[in-house]
Write a protein that holds these residues in place. Structure first.
Motif, PDB file in Angstrom:
ATOM      1  N   LYS A 331      29.322  25.860  33.806  1.00  0.00           N
ATOM      2  CA  LYS A 331      30.011  26.448  34.500  1.00  0.00           C
ATOM      3  C   LYS A 331      29.086  27.463  35.528  1.00  0.00           C
ATOM      4  CE  LYS A 331      34.316  26.237  32.072  1.00  0.00           C
ATOM      5  NZ  LYS A 331      35.352  27.097  31.315  1.00  0.00           N
ATOM      6  N   LEU A 332      28.154  27.976  34.815  1.00  0.00           N
ATOM      7  CA  LEU A 332      27.358  29.090  35.312  1.00  0.00           C
ATOM      8  C   LEU A 332      26.679  27.988  36.622  1.00  0.00           C
ATOM      9  CD1 LEU A 332      25.745  31.534  36.130  1.00  0.00           C
ATOM     10  CD2 LEU A 332      24.405  30.998  34.028  1.00  0.00           C
ATOM     11  N   SER A 333      25.953  26.864  36.148  1.00  0.00           N
ATOM     12  CA  SER A 333      25.056  26.069  37.003  1.00  0.00           C
ATOM     13  C   SER A 333      26.103  25.450  38.321  1.00  0.00           C
ATOM     14  CB  SER A 333      24.576  24.943  36.279  1.00  0.00           C
ATOM     15  OG  SER A 333      23.827  24.181  36.897  1.00  0.00           O
ATOM     16  N   SER A 334      27.208  25.016  38.082  1.00  0.00           N
ATOM     17  CA  SER A 334      28.045  24.378  39.257  1.00  0.00           C
ATOM     18  C   SER A 334      28.320  25.529  39.950  1.00  0.00           C
ATOM     19  CB  SER A 334      29.110  23.683  38.429  1.00  0.00           C
ATOM     20  OG  SER A 334      29.946  24.526  37.708  1.00  0.00           O
ATOM     21  N   PHE A 335      28.646  26.693  39.576  1.00  0.00           N
ATOM     22  CA  PHE A 335      28.936  27.714  40.357  1.00  0.00           C
ATOM     23  C   PHE A 335      28.045  28.174  41.285  1.00  0.00           C
ATOM     24  CE2 PHE A 335      28.444  32.347  41.197  1.00  0.00           C
ATOM     25  CZ  PHE A 335      29.708  32.519  42.041  1.00  0.00           C
ATOM     26  N   ALA A 336      26.642  28.315  40.729  1.00  0.00           N
ATOM     27  CA  ALA A 336      25.470  28.338  41.671  1.00  0.00           C
ATOM     28  C   ALA A 336      25.205  27.442  42.807  1.00  0.00           C
ATOM     29  CB  ALA A 336      24.276  28.729  40.865  1.00  0.00           C
ATOM     30  N   LYS A 337      25.543  26.240  42.295  1.00  0.00           N
ATOM     31  CA  LYS A 337      25.239  25.033  43.225  1.00  0.00           C
ATOM     32  C   LYS A 337      26.531  25.234  44.420  1.00  0.00           C
ATOM     33  CE  LYS A 337      24.663  20.026  43.310  1.00  0.00           C
ATOM     34  NZ  LYS A 337      25.650  19.533  44.402  1.00  0.00           N
ATOM     35  N   HIS A 338      27.710  25.678  44.063  1.00  0.00           N
ATOM     36  CA  HIS A 338      28.397  25.891  45.206  1.00  0.00           C
ATOM     37  C   HIS A 338      28.239  26.853  45.947  1.00  0.00           C
ATOM     38  CE1 HIS A 338      32.661  25.648  46.815  1.00  0.00           C
ATOM     39  NE2 HIS A 338      32.573  26.998  46.833  1.00  0.00           N
ATOM     40  N   ALA A 339      27.799  27.952  45.534  1.00  0.00           N
ATOM     41  CA  ALA A 339      27.389  29.356  46.370  1.00  0.00           C
ATOM     42  C   ALA A 339      26.339  28.894  47.349  1.00  0.00           C
ATOM     43  CB  ALA A 339      26.982  30.474  45.302  1.00  0.00           C
ATOM     44  N   LEU A 340      25.186  28.382  46.919  1.00  0.00           N
ATOM     45  CA  LEU A 340      24.039  28.027  47.473  1.00  0.00           C
ATOM     46  C   LEU A 340      24.525  26.901  48.556  1.00  0.00           C
ATOM     47  CD1 LEU A 340      21.519  28.145  44.562  1.00  0.00           C
ATOM     48  CD2 LEU A 340      21.565  29.703  46.660  1.00  0.00           C
ATOM     49  N   GLU A 341      25.256  26.003  48.515  1.00  0.00           N
ATOM     50  CA  GLU A 341      25.525  24.955  49.269  1.00  0.00           C
ATOM     51  C   GLU A 341      26.571  25.198  50.322  1.00  0.00           C
ATOM     52  OE1 GLU A 341      24.804  20.835  46.707  1.00  0.00           O
ATOM     53  OE2 GLU A 341      27.076  21.641  46.900  1.00  0.00           O
ATOM     54  N   ASN A 342      27.289  26.484  50.231  1.00  0.00           N
ATOM     55  CA  ASN A 342      28.327  26.862  50.946  1.00  0.00           C
ATOM     56  C   ASN A 342      27.739  28.308  51.766  1.00  0.00           C
ATOM     57  OD1 ASN A 342      30.850  25.387  50.825  1.00  0.00           O
ATOM     58  ND2 ASN A 342      29.888  25.326  48.909  1.00  0.00           N
ATOM     59  N   ARG A 343      26.572  28.500  51.582  1.00  0.00           N
ATOM     60  CA  ARG A 343      25.952  29.588  52.310  1.00  0.00           C
ATOM     61  C   ARG A 343      26.364  30.939  52.226  1.00  0.00           C
ATOM     62  NH1 ARG A 343      25.594  27.956  58.851  1.00  0.00           N
ATOM     63  NH2 ARG A 343      24.349  29.897  58.788  1.00  0.00           N
ATOM     64  N   TRP A 344      26.560  31.166  50.941  1.00  0.00           N
ATOM     65  CA  TRP A 344      27.074  32.413  50.386  1.00  0.00           C
ATOM     66  C   TRP A 344      25.787  33.462  50.530  1.00  0.00           C
ATOM     67  CZ3 TRP A 344      30.669  32.317  45.584  1.00  0.00           C
ATOM     68  CH2 TRP A 344      31.888  31.544  46.225  1.00  0.00           C
ATOM     69  N   VAL A 345      24.657  33.022  50.682  1.00  0.00           N
ATOM     70  CA  VAL A 345      23.311  33.773  50.643  1.00  0.00           C
ATOM     71  C   VAL A 345      22.664  33.904  52.135  1.00  0.00           C
ATOM     72  CG1 VAL A 345      20.989  34.063  49.162  1.00  0.00           C
ATOM     73  CG2 VAL A 345      23.145  32.995  48.103  1.00  0.00           C
ATOM     74  N   GLU A 346      22.214  35.157  52.332  1.00  0.00           N
ATOM     75  CA  GLU A 346      21.503  35.640  53.298  1.00  0.00           C
ATOM     76  C   GLU A 346      20.026  35.818  52.767  1.00  0.00           C
ATOM     77  OE1 GLU A 346      19.464  36.448  56.399  1.00  0.00           O
ATOM     78  OE2 GLU A 346      21.274  36.095  56.936  1.00  0.00           O
ATOM     79  N   ALA A 347      19.015  35.133  53.097  1.00  0.00           N
ATOM     80  CA  ALA A 347      17.757  35.060  52.269  1.00  0.00           C
ATOM     81  C   ALA A 347      16.752  34.864  53.403  1.00  0.00           C
ATOM     82  CB  ALA A 347      17.642  34.115  51.210  1.00  0.00           C
ATOM     83  N   GLU A 348      16.859  34.850  54.842  1.00  0.00           N
ATOM     84  CA  GLU A 348      16.051  34.616  55.525  1.00  0.00           C
ATOM     85  C   GLU A 348      15.013  35.688  55.819  1.00  0.00           C
ATOM     86  OE1 GLU A 348      15.429  32.621  60.095  1.00  0.00           O
ATOM     87  OE2 GLU A 348      17.194  34.165  59.797  1.00  0.00           O
ATOM     88  N   ASP A 349      13.560  35.653  55.789  1.00  0.00           N
ATOM     89  CA  ASP A 349      12.642  36.763  55.990  1.00  0.00           C
ATOM     90  C   ASP A 349      12.390  36.942  57.625  1.00  0.00           C
ATOM     91  OD1 ASP A 349      10.750  38.653  55.908  1.00  0.00           O
ATOM     92  OD2 ASP A 349       8.963  37.181  55.071  1.00  0.00           O
ATOM     93  N   ARG A 350      13.216  37.999  58.233  1.00  0.00           N
ATOM     94  CA  ARG A 350      13.210  38.081  59.567  1.00  0.00           C
ATOM     95  C   ARG A 350      13.113  39.670  59.771  1.00  0.00           C
ATOM     96  NH1 ARG A 350      18.455  36.669  58.979  1.00  0.00           N
ATOM     97  NH2 ARG A 350      19.757  38.251  59.460  1.00  0.00           N
ATOM     98  N   PRO A 351      12.698  40.255  60.951  1.00  0.00           N
ATOM     99  CA  PRO A 351      12.908  41.628  61.405  1.00  0.00           C
ATOM    100  C   PRO A 351      14.385  41.935  61.410  1.00  0.00           C
ATOM    101  CG  PRO A 351      11.284  40.697  62.556  1.00  0.00           C
ATOM    102  CD  PRO A 351      12.142  39.391  62.022  1.00  0.00           C
TER     103      PRO A 351
END
Length: 599
Positions: A331-351
């Motif tokens: 459940k933890l793994s499939s949740f993380a996969k869903h979040a990452l595939e659906n762009r729930w994360v802002e991680a870009e290194d930019r000014p």
């Protein structure tokens, strides 16, 4: 890229802070607030159905306003040059103020219900599972002043405590830190970029240069931040006194649903078990060719021989997290996969991004979003896992009644730290050589040193500051002295340099929602280690037990939570010491391996 490293904000409100849909949402919320006020005025305090309708309206307002505020905050953090964000946030703060006034009326009405009638309400089958939350609201209501006084406070908060917090964000958004490379080219780094490079760059000279420029920048703006923290916390102290709090710790302890006895037991255990972690810092200094670590070196990567510090692309980090979460539970793994595939994360290194990382909620979607800056280090991968742990916590609670999803910060840090522990152990276990394992153990132990040294210093400083602020304004010079004293005590004076302006470079001291945004981190870290120890004893089917614990975090005090799910008494030092001792094995292995490899 397999995974996109930026948020998809258009799916929330298209058009950013100028979104027509966002304004329509705020107008809808405003209408709901007016209806809420009418419902409160007509409620006779005994009618159960009317009470349920009021709770439903509260939930609708909370979700709509929360969705809007989260979006604007996310947008501003990702694009700090958007001046219109502050304008829209001002609208939202005004609506929160209107809600707070009515919520105070609601709470006062609960206090005024006779005990026998109150019990009759709670016995309703639809309200029984909300008993803890409703009793908590009623108890908090007993601290409130008159309805008119509370309305005035809610109004003043907008240009008071909230305004001081917002001023801090504004000043930080325009600050830059200069960095000059070996070719003599100077770049103005944002605060977030400078912080990441200062702590993570493998070159000690780069870290030293940025740290000196960092301290100089915060010194330049120090007078502004001294005013800000004095007035923000002075305002809070006034509110605490008038709400009958006995001292400055009572409010954060109440908020975290924990006792002073538990807090004291935890810090006593930390203070009594620091030596192995001092030994780690001293050994790390030796490996890096230093007599003592400077402030900027505590989290520095360690590379021995030809092994470079472990680096990840964003795709590699995402896959690594998903794969190793699966070793704990599907459940933890499939949740993380869903979040990452659906762009729930802002991680870009930019000014133009704010520093730090967090997980936040979009209550109308029943989803979370994560903010961070990914630079490729193993610690960034741990941060990703940490924030996904927060998101998983919210996910497993999304079908519970809204009032039962209101978990406090200390247990919020439990799920995040548990997820981080899984990834930290996995990176060490996957090491192919002794040299690589040294690098990864160092990254893993950075978390422990943060919890036992850095967070402890923050707590010691804030405690001392509140004591002095209650007597009057505390000067910038004195703030620096208090911070350096706290750092030297917390780090057992094991560093060669300290960060006297840390009190102004750390956002957490300027958050208006709750004071002491520090000790809950150490609580969550050690509490999660206790849970992880139970998992190691009997891993089969543990994910379901873990989820059950998380689902209870919003509906009981932490002492009861620990007793119910772990069978332990967290008011005793022994529980906390046992968690610390788990990390000591990593210290022993780090020292042993570095002695073998570098002497």
């Amino acid at each position: 890229m397999k995974y996109v490293d930026t948020w998809d904000l258009e799916t929330i409100f298209p058009g950013g802070t100028n979104s027509k849909e966002l304004q329509e949402k705020l107008n809808e919320v405003k209408a709901d607030i007016e209806e809420y006020g009418e419902l409160l005025n007509s409620w006779d305090l005994k009618t159960v159905n009317a009470f349920k309708t009021i709770l439903q309206k509260q939930e609708k307002i909370s979700k709509g306003l929360g969705q809007s505020r989260t979006f604007v905050q996310m947008w501003h953090d990702a694009y700090m040059n958007d001046e219109h964000a502050n304008v829209v946030m001002g609208q939202i703060i005004n609506l929160y103020s209107d809600v707070q006034k009515l919520y105070n009326t609601f709470t006062k009405k609960l206090v005024n219900i006779p005990d026998t009638d109150w019990q009759s309400l709670l016995n309703d089958k639809d309200l029984q599972e909300l008993n803890f939350a409703l009793n908590e609201i009623r108890d908090e209501g007993k601290r409130l002043l008159s309805e008119e006084e509370e309305k005035l406070i809610a109004e003043l908060n907008k240009d008071g405590i909230q305004a001081w917090s917002q001023l801090y964000d504004t000043v930080v958004s325009i600050m830059t830190i200069p960095y000059t490379d070996k070719e003599g080219k100077t770049t103005e780094l944002s605060v977030g970029q400078a912080m990441n490079r200062m702590y993570a760059d493998p070159d000690p000279e780069v870290r030293k240069q940025i740290f000196e420029n960092w301290e100089a920048a915060w010194t330049k703006y120090g007078p502004i931040f001294a005013d800000t923290i004095n007035h923000l916390d002075g305002y809070r102290i006034t509110l605490q006194k008038n709400h009958d709090y006995k001292d400055h710790l009572e409010e954060p302890l109440e908020y975290n649903r924990m006792s002073k006895e538990t807090l004291d037991a935890m810090w006593t255990a930390v203070s009594n078990n620091k030596q192995p972690f001092v030994d780690f810092l001293n050994q790390k200094a030796k490996v890096l060719g230093m007599e003592k670590l400077g402030w900027q070196d505590v989290d520095a990567p360690v590379a021995v021989g030809d092994i470079k510090p472990t680096r990840f692309t964003y795709d590699e980090a995402c896959d690594f997290v998903i794969e190793n979460f699966a070793s704990f539970g599907e459940k933890l793994s499939s949740f993380a996969k869903h979040a990452l595939e659906n762009r729930w994360v802002e991680a870009e290194d930019r000014p133009n991004k704010r520093p730090g990382g967090y997980c936040t909620s979009l209550p109308e979607f029943g989803e979370s979003r994560i903010f961070m800056t990914f630079t490729g280090s193993s610690s960034d991968t741990s941060t990703l896992a940490h924030e996904l742990g927060h998101a998983f916590h919210s996910h497993v609670m999304k079908d519970l009644p809204t009032l039962n999803r209101n978990y406090a910060m200390n247990v919020a840090e439990t799920a995040s730290t548990f997820a981080e522990t899984i990834i930290g152990n996995a990176t060490v276990a996957n090491a192919k050589t002794k040299e690589e394992k040294i690098s990864l153990l160092n990254s893993k132990l950075e978390n422990a040193t943060a919890m036992f040294f850095n967070i402890h210093a923050r707590f010691l400083f804030e405690n001392a500051f509140y004591e002095e602020r209650a007597k009057g304004i505390v000067s910038e010079k004195r703030l620096n002295e208090l911070m350096e004293q706290a750092q030297k005590e917390a780090y057992v004076d094991s560093l060669s340099s300290y960060h006297p302006h840390f009190w102004c470079s750390k956002l957490h001291f300027f958050i208006d929602s709750v004071p002491f945004y520090n000790f809950p981190y150490t609580f969550g870290f050690l509490f999660s280690l206790g849970i992880y120890a139970e998992y190691l004893k009997k891993p089969e089917g543990f994910e379901e037990k873990y989820i059950s614990l998380l689902q209870d975090t919003g509906s009981m005090k932490v002492e009861d939570l620990a007793q119910k799910h772990l069978g332990v008494d967290i008011t005793k030092e022994d529980f906390w010491a046992a968690g610390i001792q788990l990390m000591m094995k990593d210290v022993e292995e780090f020292i042993s391996l570095t002695n073998e490899v570098v002497g």
